[in-house]
Design an enzyme around this catalytic site. Structure first.
Site, PDB file in Angstrom:
ATOM      1  CD1 TRP A  27      -2.195  -2.160   1.859  1.00 34.56           C
ATOM      2  CD2 TRP A  27      -2.969  -1.260  -0.040  1.00 34.56           C
ATOM      3  NE1 TRP A  27      -3.201  -2.976   1.378  1.00 34.56           N
ATOM      4  CE2 TRP A  27      -3.686  -2.451   0.225  1.00 34.56           C
ATOM      5  CE3 TRP A  27      -3.274  -0.533  -1.182  1.00 34.56           C
ATOM      6  CZ2 TRP A  27      -4.710  -2.915  -0.618  1.00 34.56           C
ATOM      7  CZ3 TRP A  27      -4.288  -0.992  -2.028  1.00 34.56           C
ATOM      8  CH2 TRP A  27      -4.987  -2.162  -1.738  1.00 34.56           C
ATOM      9  CG  ASP A  66      -3.408   3.933   4.004  1.00 33.98           C
ATOM     10  OD1 ASP A  66      -4.497   3.751   4.597  1.00 33.98           O
ATOM     11  OD2 ASP A  66      -3.067   3.281   2.999  1.00 33.98           O
ATOM     12  CE  LYS A  94      -8.522  -3.276   3.930  1.00 34.73           C
ATOM     13  NZ  LYS A  94      -7.808  -2.415   3.015  1.00 34.73           N
TER      14      LYS A  94
HETATM   15  C1  LIG Z   1      -7.250  -1.924   1.929  1.00 30.10           C
HETATM   16  C2  LIG Z   1      -6.212  -0.880   2.002  1.00 30.10           C
HETATM   17  C3  LIG Z   1      -6.119   0.147   1.050  1.00 30.10           C
HETATM   18  C4  LIG Z   1      -7.006   0.203  -0.175  1.00 30.10           C
HETATM   19  O1  LIG Z   1      -8.222   0.727   0.152  1.00 30.10           O
HETATM   20  P1  LIG Z   1      -9.334   1.031  -0.990  1.00 30.10           P
HETATM   21  O2  LIG Z   1     -10.422   1.593  -0.146  1.00 30.10           O
HETATM   22  O3  LIG Z   1      -9.658  -0.277  -1.619  1.00 30.10           O
HETATM   23  O4  LIG Z   1      -8.775   1.986  -1.940  1.00 30.10           O
HETATM   24  C5  LIG Z   1      -5.159   1.109   1.219  1.00 30.10           C
HETATM   25  N1  LIG Z   1      -4.325   1.091   2.272  1.00 30.10           N
HETATM   26  C6  LIG Z   1      -4.375   0.117   3.199  1.00 30.10           C
HETATM   27  C7  LIG Z   1      -3.440   0.144   4.351  1.00 30.10           C
HETATM   28  C8  LIG Z   1      -5.320  -0.895   3.098  1.00 30.10           C
HETATM   29  O5  LIG Z   1      -5.365  -1.871   4.025  1.00 30.10           O
END
Ligand SMILES: *Cc1c(COP(=O)(O)O)cnc(C)c1O
Length: 360
Positions: free
Chosen positions: A102, A172, A196
């Site tokens: 990511w 993030d 999540k």
């Molecule tokens: C799942 C995830 C993403 C991607 O998220 P989307 O909503 O599908 O764009 C980005 N960063 C992390 C750390 C993730 O776990």
């Protein structure tokens, strides 16, 4: 009906209470004679939900007054673009900690828009650890430092964040927001796709320090934080159903004793699985170094490819869902986000022990 033992990485388990609550009001929200999805996003009934979600998040995370909360779309992935678009001027450089797929994706987008530098990285070690935050040094031309607080695929997590930075820290937090207490004032921006730890897919939460929101008419309107901040995330139609479910998840977190309550359960859940691994004499091998272990995604392999396959197959047969590792690393991964009940993790720990005993 029995709820599945859901260890999916995302979209992931939601609290049963949230689903029941939504079901109860599905056809008739607040005596409107309509479902929430059928309400105008300009209606009083919807706006109350929208603002309550913001208030709950503010109180759960103790978000200071000088921050705004935005509900956006496009996932965490669009934030990979919006962050540099809004925060990276041509004469500056964005610094990134490279700790997994990511963060790789985040840097790739930023590099299309401006200068980027990898500040620290664990790539050479297949992302088994989190670099020491003390090692991070930022020169004068830095615009911000970006980190991925929990590396969903590799199962590593920052346990403490870089401090005393001269520039905003951008995180993030898609896979660990609201799982453990944080000090929001350490961050310039926190963003997270909801699917999540916060709710269903389709809504992205952005917590942003107000001084970082600047009006810039050269940006596409929808990609400017200013547009959304100025309009309480109601510039265009927001994902109303997702925001409603988010508000229910936040209520549920409050019922669990807030973030402290949730964090205690999360610690116990992670301990259950790591204990089995640590006491398995190397049968279950963790991908992450011990001090970098994630409390959200537990990643491991077995002594052989054959045993790993057999483990996943048997686990599936007895009802454990989502234990396959990400396609880029293989092996096994148990995602144990906030909504995964302790009892389900206890069952998994038991299964792991039994499997080992049966295959020695
Ligand atoms: C799942 C995830 C993403 C991607 O998220 P989307 O909503 O599908 O764009 C980005 N960063 C992390 C750390 C993730 O776990």
């Amino acid at each position: 009906m029995k709820r599945a033992y859901n260890f999916n990485a995302g979209p992931a388990a939601l609290p049963e209470w949230v689903l029941q609550e939504a079901k109860e009001h599905w056809l008739n929200f607040n005596d409107t004679g309509m479902s929430l999805m059928e309400l105008s996003h300009r209606s009083k009934d919807y706006e109350a939900v929208h603002n309550e979600a913001k208030e709950l998040l503010t109180s759960l995370l103790s978000i200071p007054d000088n921050y705004d909360i935005l509900f956006l779309q496009g996932g965490a992935s669009l934030q990979f673009t919006m962050v540099p678009m809004n925060l990276l001027p041509k004469n500056k450089t964005a610094y990134y900690a490279l700790t997994g797929v990511w963060s790789e994706k985040a840097i790739k987008e930023a590099a299309k828009l401006g200068n980027t530098v990898i500040s620290v990285s664990s790539k050479e070690n297949n992302y088994t650890y989190i670099p020491n935050p003390e090692q991070i040094e930022l020169p004068k031309d830095a615009a911000y430092l970006h980190i991925t607080s929990n590396n969903t695929i590799y199962g590593t997590q920052w346990s403490n964040y870089p401090t005393n930075l001269s520039v905003p820290l951008i995180a993030d937090m898609s896979s660990d927001i609201l799982s453990t207490p944080i000090d929001v004032s350490q961050f310039g921006i926190i963003y997270a796709g909801a699917q999540k730890n916060l709710g269903p897919s389709g809504v992205t939460v952005v917590i942003i320090r107000k001084d970082l929101i600047k009006e810039d008419n050269t940006l596409p309107t929808m990609l400017s934080y200013h547009t959304h901040a100025k309009n309480n995330s109601l510039f265009n139609t927001p994902p109303t159903l997702g925001i409603y479910l988010l508000s229910l998840v936040l209520k549920w977190v409050k019922q669990q004793g807030g973030i402290e309550g949730i964090a205690n359960i999360n610690k116990e859940k992670a301990q259950q699985l790591y204990n089995v691994m640590d006491q398995s004499n190397g049968f279950y091998r963790g991908h992450a170094e011990e001090k970098s272990r994630s409390k959200m995604n537990v990643t491991f392999t077995l002594p052989s490819e054959k045993l790993t396959k057999a483990f996943l197959q048997e686990a599936k047969e007895v009802g454990f869902v989502g234990l396959n590792g990400h396609r880029s690393v293989g092996g096994c991964r148990a995602s144990i986000y906030n909504a995964v009940p302790l009892e389900h993790v206890v069952e998994l720990a038991k299964f792991m022990k039994d499997f080992q005993n049966n295959h020695l």
